[in-house]
Scaffold this motif. Structure first.
Motif: not given
Length: 87
Positions: A27-38, A53-58
């Motif tokens: 869950k995120t508060e806003s849109y999670a981009s591919y290269y975002g801070t999360l 592991l390589r997360p993709v956005g969220n």
């Protein structure tokens, strides 16, 4: 078993399994981009805890090799669960 456990976590919106691939959406508060801070925060956390592991956005994908031991897979699951506490 891990899917049933983790899908009830309050920070997880969805889980998916296809063969040996397991994915969970955080869950995120806003849109999670591919290269975002999360994504960056999660990636660094995983590396610092000995799991690649390589997360993709969220979304976190677990694609274990066929030769992984039960103990190694449990470590991956434990680190993923710990990561949910930092997001």
């Amino acid at each position: 078993a891990f899917q049933k456990h983790i899908e009830s976590h309050p920070k997880v919106t969805a889980t998916r399994v296809l063969g040996v691939i397991f994915a969970l959406e955080i869950k995120t508060e806003s849109y999670a981009s591919y290269y975002g801070t999360l994504r960056n925060k999660l990636y660094d956390f995983f590396i610092d805890n000995g799991v690649i592991l390589r997360p993709v956005g969220n979304i976190v994908y677990i694609l274990p090799p066929y030769i992984i031991t039960d103990e190694q897979l449990q470590k991956v699951y434990q680190v993923v669960e710990k990561a949910l506490e930092i997001v």
